[in-house]
Design a protein around this motif. Structure first.
Motif, PDB file in Angstrom:
ATOM      1  N   SER A   1      -5.363   8.879   0.890  1.00  0.00           N
ATOM      2  CA  SER A   1      -4.482   9.625   0.786  1.00  0.00           C
ATOM      3  C   SER A   1      -4.714  10.900  -0.557  1.00  0.00           C
ATOM      4  O   SER A   1      -3.947  11.787  -0.530  1.00  0.00           O
ATOM      5  CB  SER A   1      -3.109   9.036   0.852  1.00  0.00           C
TER       6      SER A   1
ATOM      7  N   ILE B   1      -8.437  -8.211   1.573  1.00  0.00           N
ATOM      8  CA  ILE B   1      -6.639  -9.223   1.575  1.00  0.00           C
ATOM      9  C   ILE B   1      -7.359 -10.263   2.521  1.00  0.00           C
ATOM     10  O   ILE B   1      -8.602 -10.297   3.704  1.00  0.00           O
ATOM     11  CB  ILE B   1      -5.987  -8.582   3.074  1.00  0.00           C
TER      12      ILE B   1
ATOM     13  N   CYS C   1      -0.480  -1.414   5.244  1.00  0.00           N
ATOM     14  CA  CYS C   1      -0.801  -0.399   4.816  1.00  0.00           C
ATOM     15  C   CYS C   1      -1.449   0.617   3.887  1.00  0.00           C
ATOM     16  O   CYS C   1      -1.829   0.477   3.083  1.00  0.00           O
ATOM     17  CB  CYS C   1       0.382   0.702   4.720  1.00  0.00           C
TER      18      CYS C   1
ATOM     19  N   GLY D   1       1.958   4.017   4.007  1.00  0.00           N
ATOM     20  CA  GLY D   1       3.290   3.082   3.840  1.00  0.00           C
ATOM     21  C   GLY D   1       4.568   3.854   3.087  1.00  0.00           C
ATOM     22  O   GLY D   1       6.161   3.817   3.063  1.00  0.00           O
TER      23      GLY D   1
ATOM     24  N   GLY E   1       1.290  -1.266  -0.050  1.00  0.00           N
ATOM     25  CA  GLY E   1       0.199   0.050   0.182  1.00  0.00           C
ATOM     26  C   GLY E   1       0.845   1.455  -0.585  1.00  0.00           C
ATOM     27  O   GLY E   1       2.030   1.360   0.871  1.00  0.00           O
TER      28      GLY E   1
ATOM     29  N   PRO F   1      -1.205  -5.362  -6.892  1.00  0.00           N
ATOM     30  CA  PRO F   1      -2.230  -5.928  -6.099  1.00  0.00           C
ATOM     31  C   PRO F   1      -1.144  -7.315  -5.578  1.00  0.00           C
ATOM     32  O   PRO F   1      -1.130  -7.777  -6.293  1.00  0.00           O
ATOM     33  CB  PRO F   1      -3.482  -6.091  -6.885  1.00  0.00           C
TER      34      PRO F   1
ATOM     35  N   TYR G   1      -7.517   4.583  11.985  1.00  0.00           N
ATOM     36  CA  TYR G   1      -7.186   5.898  12.252  1.00  0.00           C
ATOM     37  C   TYR G   1      -8.497   6.152  12.212  1.00  0.00           C
ATOM     38  O   TYR G   1      -8.756   8.255  12.160  1.00  0.00           O
ATOM     39  CB  TYR G   1      -6.376   7.510  10.906  1.00  0.00           C
TER      40      TYR G   1
HETATM   41  C1  LIG Z   1     -13.110  11.441   1.366  1.00  0.00           C
HETATM   42  C2  LIG Z   1     -12.147  11.424   2.546  1.00  0.00           C
HETATM   43  C3  LIG Z   1     -12.083  12.680   3.659  1.00  0.00           C
HETATM   44  C4  LIG Z   1     -10.728  12.627   4.573  1.00  0.00           C
HETATM   45  N1  LIG Z   1     -10.654  13.882   5.589  1.00  0.00           N
HETATM   46  C5  LIG Z   1      -9.378  13.762   6.152  1.00  0.00           C
HETATM   47  C6  LIG Z   1      -8.533  15.060   6.812  1.00  0.00           C
HETATM   48  O1  LIG Z   1      -9.614  15.620   6.099  1.00  0.00           O
HETATM   49  N2  LIG Z   1      -7.598  14.394   7.670  1.00  0.00           N
HETATM   50  C7  LIG Z   1      -6.878  13.410   8.147  1.00  0.00           C
HETATM   51  O2  LIG Z   1      -6.269  12.923   8.769  1.00  0.00           O
HETATM   52  N3  LIG Z   1      -8.231  12.091   7.539  1.00  0.00           N
HETATM   53  C8  LIG Z   1      -8.722  12.132   6.407  1.00  0.00           C
HETATM   54  N4  LIG Z   1      -9.414  11.446   5.870  1.00  0.00           N
HETATM   55  C9  LIG Z   1      -8.815  10.028   6.050  1.00  0.00           C
HETATM   56  C10 LIG Z   1      -7.223   9.773   5.352  1.00  0.00           C
HETATM   57  O3  LIG Z   1      -6.677  10.129   4.205  1.00  0.00           O
HETATM   58  C11 LIG Z   1      -6.926   7.970   5.725  1.00  0.00           C
HETATM   59  O4  LIG Z   1      -6.984   7.641   7.139  1.00  0.00           O
HETATM   60  C12 LIG Z   1      -5.090   8.301   5.461  1.00  0.00           C
HETATM   61  O5  LIG Z   1      -5.055   8.971   4.156  1.00  0.00           O
HETATM   62  C13 LIG Z   1      -4.822   6.512   5.407  1.00  0.00           C
HETATM   63  O6  LIG Z   1      -4.175   6.851   4.773  1.00  0.00           O
HETATM   64  P1  LIG Z   1      -2.417   4.754   3.915  1.00  0.00           P
HETATM   65  O7  LIG Z   1      -2.291   5.618   3.747  1.00  0.00           O
HETATM   66  O8  LIG Z   1      -3.432   4.607   6.030  1.00  0.00           O
HETATM   67  O9  LIG Z   1      -4.607   4.193   3.606  1.00  0.00           O
HETATM   68  P2  LIG Z   1      -4.747   4.913   1.776  1.00  0.00           P
HETATM   69  O10 LIG Z   1      -4.976   6.083   1.523  1.00  0.00           O
HETATM   70  O11 LIG Z   1      -6.093   4.576   1.759  1.00  0.00           O
HETATM   71  O12 LIG Z   1      -3.905   3.446   1.054  1.00  0.00           O
HETATM   72  C14 LIG Z   1      -3.662   2.610   1.031  1.00  0.00           C
HETATM   73  C15 LIG Z   1      -2.901   1.950  -0.096  1.00  0.00           C
HETATM   74  O13 LIG Z   1      -3.420   0.382  -0.225  1.00  0.00           O
HETATM   75  C16 LIG Z   1      -3.508   0.579  -1.676  1.00  0.00           C
HETATM   76  N5  LIG Z   1      -3.759  -1.222  -1.847  1.00  0.00           N
HETATM   77  C17 LIG Z   1      -5.119  -1.705  -0.908  1.00  0.00           C
HETATM   78  N6  LIG Z   1      -5.001  -2.780  -0.895  1.00  0.00           N
HETATM   79  C18 LIG Z   1      -4.074  -3.161  -1.494  1.00  0.00           C
HETATM   80  C19 LIG Z   1      -3.705  -4.699  -2.038  1.00  0.00           C
HETATM   81  N7  LIG Z   1      -4.244  -5.037  -1.872  1.00  0.00           N
HETATM   82  N8  LIG Z   1      -2.220  -4.324  -2.682  1.00  0.00           N
HETATM   83  C20 LIG Z   1      -1.486  -3.421  -2.621  1.00  0.00           C
HETATM   84  N9  LIG Z   1      -2.096  -2.894  -2.276  1.00  0.00           N
HETATM   85  C21 LIG Z   1      -3.129  -2.164  -2.057  1.00  0.00           C
HETATM   86  C22 LIG Z   1      -4.770   1.071  -2.268  1.00  0.00           C
HETATM   87  O14 LIG Z   1      -4.376   1.423  -3.008  1.00  0.00           O
HETATM   88  C23 LIG Z   1      -4.437   2.202  -1.441  1.00  0.00           C
HETATM   89  O15 LIG Z   1      -3.120   3.249  -2.098  1.00  0.00           O
HETATM   90  C24 LIG Z   1     -10.493  11.587   4.784  1.00  0.00           C
HETATM   91  C25 LIG Z   1     -10.099  10.198   4.128  1.00  0.00           C
HETATM   92  C26 LIG Z   1     -11.384   9.868   3.030  1.00  0.00           C
HETATM   93  C27 LIG Z   1     -12.165   8.785   2.038  1.00  0.00           C
END
Ligand SMILES: Cc1cc2nc3c(=O)[nH]c(=O)nc-3n(C[C@H](O)[C@H](O)[C@H](O)COP(=O)(O)OP(=O)(O)OC[C@H]3O[C@@H](n4cnc5c(N)ncnc54)[C@H](O)[C@@H]3O)c2cc1C
Length: 462
Positions: A69, A245, A237, A40, A35, A213, A376
């Motif tokens: 993100s 998963i 991540c 990540g 991810g 993926p 989160y």
């Molecule tokens: C519309 C919206 C508004 C938000 N606003 C806020 C805000 O203003 N402030 C705040 O603090 N938080 C906010 N959040 C929450 C915040 O954006 C997320 O908690 C944060 O971006 C999570 O980051 P991440 O890297 O953990 O997950 P993600 O950004 O979701 O990244 C996960 C990645 O993993 C990849 N992935 C998934 N499965 C697989 C797999 N099997 N193999 C390989 N890759 C895979 C996906 O393609 C993705 O790119 C918001 C969320 C949304 C949806």
């Protein structure tokens, strides 16, 4: 009007980016990260900073920043994901929770520092955050919230109440009775941060493979259709996508959040609104909204819309239902009547990961080498940086002040199976919307009993 296309944030950069090469075949690494969202990418960044010799591979199903993100509201917020009481059950009790909150506050400056050092222009402006009350019941809840903060020991430097006139000195929201203000929040352009981080980790020598993926994970092994990666440490991540998963279907609920962005507002409109400090803006409704003034003169506003898809489904390109666009548009025009002139340019949605107790986790099992961070609950932008730094320490087996924070090793209960999960989430948001309507119509300071019931069932922390 654009609908979907991942998000306005990506379209404002000229569209979704060309993909980096996928995994060319089976390989080995010291650390494999699944991810490429903030979690990540930050983890990879700090791993390489700590030990440039580490072989770090990131496998991303789509492209870096495809998920939440690259779609979020752009609040770099110090808000604790989940409940203080629940984290306080961990070994360090209340002291540990205070330290976690302090670290989250400092994280805003850490994000700004790395943006500076790495030349990432994410438009970060640390203007603080405003939570406005647009009904008597909301205003009463703000006062109660302030009392809770004072009882916890947070002073005026962390959060304070602004009456109607003080609020109007910053920002004119129609019908606002008052607000809570905290300086601990910054606005960013989310996709600029994700894209900049992806470039920074690539420069540092991380192998970032997109369109790759991961189909299953086990100790020492991540499998993909293109081959497998063997690594003693594998870090999941995948936040809102985790349910796909194998073995993780009930770990995190993919909560859907939807956003709209207006066209650029005129100078006269901005004069009547104010908002010169670029504070992030939320309200105290049960089905709450979040907003920011963008650097290109628009208002971006988000809220729940359809909260959850049956079977933990996720969207593909972020398109949302016309009824959700209309609903968010109504809220926008109610708060900022003058914004109607600018129309709505773009609408999209994304998924964030919510654990059953709304508390985030950073976890690493040294026996299997499997680790993860996420959950989160909508407060992941700053939290992912702190989680990434922590996961990097845990992955290297380094004990640090971060590795004893109370979210490390936290275990949330699993979500109920379907159809209870779907019915529960939809029922909850139906209750919240009705409660908001009743509270606005009554103008009573009492919180609706429907919302109280919803809070009790959901375990949503206050
Ligand atoms: C519309 C919206 C508004 C938000 N606003 C806020 C805000 O203003 N402030 C705040 O603090 N938080 C906010 N959040 C929450 C915040 O954006 C997320 O908690 C944060 O971006 C999570 O980051 P991440 O890297 O953990 O997950 P993600 O950004 O979701 O990244 C996960 C990645 O993993 C990849 N992935 C998934 N499965 C697989 C797999 N099997 N193999 C390989 N890759 C895979 C996906 O393609 C993705 O790119 C918001 C969320 C949304 C949806």
């Amino acid at each position: 009007m654009h609908n979907g296309e991942v998000s306005y944030w990506w379209q404002a950069r000229g569209g979704v980016p060309p993909r980096r090469p996928s995994l060319p075949g089976s390989t080995e690494a010291d650390v494999c990260i699944v991810g490429a969202g903030y979690t990540g990418l930050w983890t990879a960044y700090y791993l390489k900073r700590a030990d440039p010799g580490l072989r770090v591979v990131v496998l991303e199903a789509n492209f870096a920043g495809f998920g939440a993100s690259g779609r979020n509201g752009g609040w770099v917020t110090a808000t604790l994901p989940g409940s203080r009481a629940r984290y306080a059950q961990r070994a360090q009790g209340i002291r540990g929770v205070r330290e976690l909150e302090r670290q989250l506050r400092e994280t805003i400056d850490e994000v700004a520092r790395v943006c500076d050092v790495e030349g990432i222009d994410a438009g970060l402006v640390k203007g603080g955050t405003l939570t406005v009350a647009t009904s008597a019941a909301q205003n009463a809840r703000l006062r109660q919230q302030l009392d809770r903060e004072r009882a916890w020991g947070d002073g005026e430097d962390i959060v304070r109440y602004l009456d109607r006139a003080e609020l109007a000195g910053r920002l004119r929201v129609a019908g606002a009775a008052g607000a809570l203000y905290s300086p601990y929040c910054a606005r960013i352009q989310p996709a600029d941060l994700a894209a900049g981080l992806a470039e920074a980790v690539s420069r540092a020598g991380v192998l970032l493979h997109e369109s790759t993926p991961v189909t299953s994970l086990s100790a020492g092994l991540a499998r993909t259709p293109a081959g497998q990666v063997r690594a003693p440490v594998i870090l999941r991540c995948t936040e809102g996508f985790t349910a796909d998963i194998p073995g993780q279907h009930r770990t995190l609920l993919p909560m859907n959040s939807s956003m709209i962005v207006t066209g650029p507002l005129s100078d006269e409109a901005w004069k009547s609104i104010g908002w010169d400090e670029f504070e992030t803006l939320g309200d105290e409704a049960h089905a709450y909204i979040y907003a920011q003034r963008t650097l290109d003169g628009r208002i971006a506003l988000g809220g729940r819309g359809i909260p959850y898809r049956f079977g933990s489904g996720t969207d593909h390109d972020g398109a949302i239902a016309p009824s959700t666009i209309a609903q968010l548009g109504r809220i926008l025009r109610r708060m900022f009547p003058v914004a109607a002139e600018a129309g709505i340019d773009h609408a999209w949605c994304g998924v964030l990961g919510v654990p059953r107790d709304w508390c985030a986790t950073v976890s690493m099992d040294p026996r299997t080498g499997l680790g993860w961070a996420g959950g989160y609950s909508g407060h992941g932008v700053a939290a992912a940086n702190l989680a990434g730094r922590t996961l990097a320490d845990l992955a290297r087996g380094v004990a640090s002040p971060l590795t004893t924070l109370p979210w490390v090793g936290h275990r949330s209960p699993r979500w109920e199976p379907e159809p209870a999960r779907w019915a529960g989430v939809h029922g909850l948001y139906a209750l919240y919307r009705t409660a908001d309507r009743l509270e606005s119509a009554r103008q009573s300071a009492r919180t609706s009993v429907l919302a109280r019931a919803g809070d009790l069932i959901s375990g949503i922390p206050h």
